[in-house]
Design a protein around this motif. Structure first.
Motif, PDB file in Angstrom:
ATOM      1  N   ARG A 102      30.706  26.141  49.055  1.00 10.73           N
ATOM      2  CA  ARG A 102      31.309  24.857  48.694  1.00 10.73           C
ATOM      3  C   ARG A 102      30.245  23.823  48.332  1.00 10.73           C
ATOM      4  NH1 ARG A 102      32.542  20.807  47.180  1.00 10.73           N
ATOM      5  NH2 ARG A 102      34.428  19.524  47.459  1.00 10.73           N
ATOM      6  N   LEU A 103      29.142  23.813  49.046  1.00  9.67           N
ATOM      7  CA  LEU A 103      28.085  22.834  48.772  1.00  9.67           C
ATOM      8  C   LEU A 103      27.206  23.246  47.593  1.00  9.67           C
ATOM      9  CD1 LEU A 103      27.027  21.920  52.409  1.00  9.67           C
ATOM     10  CD2 LEU A 103      28.355  20.531  50.807  1.00  9.67           C
ATOM     11  N   GLY A 104      27.063  24.539  47.375  1.00 11.53           N
ATOM     12  CA  GLY A 104      26.310  25.034  46.226  1.00 11.53           C
ATOM     13  C   GLY A 104      24.899  24.465  46.157  1.00 11.53           C
ATOM     14  N   SER A 105      24.530  24.031  44.979  1.00 10.26           N
ATOM     15  CA  SER A 105      23.172  23.525  44.758  1.00 10.26           C
ATOM     16  C   SER A 105      23.036  22.040  45.076  1.00 10.26           C
ATOM     17  CB  SER A 105      22.762  23.776  43.298  1.00 10.26           C
ATOM     18  OG  SER A 105      23.659  23.110  42.411  1.00 10.26           O
ATOM     19  N   SER A 106      24.071  21.439  45.645  1.00  9.87           N
ATOM     20  CA  SER A 106      24.003  20.000  45.940  1.00  9.87           C
ATOM     21  C   SER A 106      23.042  19.687  47.076  1.00  9.87           C
ATOM     22  CB  SER A 106      25.398  19.468  46.293  1.00  9.87           C
ATOM     23  OG  SER A 106      25.897  20.075  47.483  1.00  9.87           O
ATOM     24  N   ILE A 107      22.704  20.701  47.879  1.00  8.65           N
ATOM     25  CA  ILE A 107      21.704  20.530  48.926  1.00  8.65           C
ATOM     26  C   ILE A 107      20.739  21.707  48.895  1.00  8.65           C
ATOM     27  CG2 ILE A 107      23.306  19.284  50.457  1.00  8.65           C
ATOM     28  CD1 ILE A 107      23.380  21.888  52.125  1.00  8.65           C
ATOM     29  N   ARG A 108      19.583  21.538  49.523  1.00  5.29           N
ATOM     30  CA  ARG A 108      18.602  22.617  49.625  1.00  5.29           C
ATOM     31  C   ARG A 108      19.014  23.525  50.777  1.00  5.29           C
ATOM     32  NH1 ARG A 108      14.611  22.884  53.082  1.00  5.29           N
ATOM     33  NH2 ARG A 108      14.812  20.667  53.557  1.00  5.29           N
ATOM     34  N   GLN A 109      19.450  24.713  50.471  1.00  2.83           N
ATOM     35  CA  GLN A 109      19.986  25.628  51.478  1.00  2.83           C
ATOM     36  C   GLN A 109      18.942  26.649  51.892  1.00  2.83           C
ATOM     37  OE1 GLN A 109      23.876  27.176  50.651  1.00  2.83           O
ATOM     38  NE2 GLN A 109      24.577  25.280  49.712  1.00  2.83           N
ATOM     39  N   THR A 110      17.990  26.181  52.686  1.00  2.00           N
ATOM     40  CA  THR A 110      16.954  27.056  53.216  1.00  2.00           C
ATOM     41  C   THR A 110      16.784  26.770  54.704  1.00  2.00           C
ATOM     42  OG1 THR A 110      15.193  25.460  52.707  1.00  2.00           O
ATOM     43  CG2 THR A 110      15.713  27.100  51.019  1.00  2.00           C
ATOM     44  N   GLY A 111      16.003  27.602  55.372  1.00  2.00           N
ATOM     45  CA  GLY A 111      15.751  27.405  56.786  1.00  2.00           C
ATOM     46  C   GLY A 111      16.704  28.204  57.647  1.00  2.00           C
ATOM     47  N   THR A 112      16.789  27.817  58.918  1.00  2.00           N
ATOM     48  CA  THR A 112      17.608  28.538  59.886  1.00  2.00           C
ATOM     49  C   THR A 112      18.648  27.596  60.498  1.00  2.00           C
ATOM     50  OG1 THR A 112      15.822  30.054  60.461  1.00  2.00           O
ATOM     51  CG2 THR A 112      17.602  29.826  62.061  1.00  2.00           C
TER      52      THR A 112
END
Length: 227
Positions: A102-112
């Motif tokens: 749902r959030l897609g590329s709108s946020i940086r989706q990395t980490g734990t």
């Protein structure tokens, strides 16, 4: 979008949480997260029963370290004090994957993203009815929004973001009142008017039951922010 998860792909949440006990002996050993989280969010899980010795609803605590690795974002159990046994992780996976998509590329989706179970007592039959709450929690954590503390939700999560119907809405209304919540969000078509009688008048009259149809609608009510 690829998403790392570290859970089994069978069963439901209920098969995990039925085995939770109040005991704080032991620790969960499945892929514990060692990173220091910079974002934390507490997500209440609406239940149908509530005992006098409980304080609030059972909760999941979500922590995101906002690290650059791993890439893409990985979901792991944290260092829980409560032993968790079983393989039914499907509902947690479903909610997490929905949030990421749902959030897609709108946020940086990395980490734990570490998930902790901090239940004050055992749960029995909640299962997939926690999916809407978990999805909203994952999204809020990743966006940096906070959940209003006096609102809780019950509902399954459909693939298109619709909130699916659940059982025991009347019982969950009473439980929400006993736990101190002022608003209970329920799936569209499941509005429950609290009974006006000597037993429930003082409790249920303090809870506003609101119907919601989608995650977007529920998210705005629970956070005050548009999704």
């Amino acid at each position: 979008m690829r998403v790392h998860t570290f859970f089994s792909r069978s069963g439901t949440v209920s098969s995990i949480i039925t085995l939770l006990t109040i005991s704080l002996v032991g620790s969960f050993t499945l892929l514990p997260s060692t990173a220091q989280a910079s974002r934390t969010l507490v997500v209440p899980i609406s239940v149908a029963t509530y005992s006098e010795d409980q304080v609030g609803f059972p909760t999941f605590v979500m922590k995101w370290d906002e690290g650059e690795q791993p890439d893409p974002l990985a979901l792991r159990w944290g260092r829980s004090q409560v032993p968790v046994r079983g393989t039914g992780m499907t509902s947690i996976q479903h909610a997490f994957q929905f949030a990421v998509k749902r959030l897609g590329s709108s946020i940086r989706q990395t980490g734990t993203l570490s998930l902790y179970a901090t239940f004050t007592g055992p749960l029995s039959e909640e299962g997939s009815t926690a999916e809407a709450a978990l999805a909203i929690g994952f999204i809020a954590l990743l966006k940096g929004d906070q959940l209003k503390r006096d609102i809780t939700i019950t509902g399954t999560l459909e693939g298109d973001g619709q909130i699916g119907q659940v059982a025991q809405v009347a019982e969950k209304t009473t439980a929400a009142a006993r736990a101190g919540y002022h608003v209970l969000l329920v799936p569209r078509g499941q509005f429950y008017a609290p009974r006006v009688n000597r037993v429930s008048l003082n409790l249920e009259a303090n809870v506003l039951v609101r119907e919601v149809e989608t995650i977007e609608e529920a998210y705005e009510i629970m956070t005050g922010k548009k999704l």
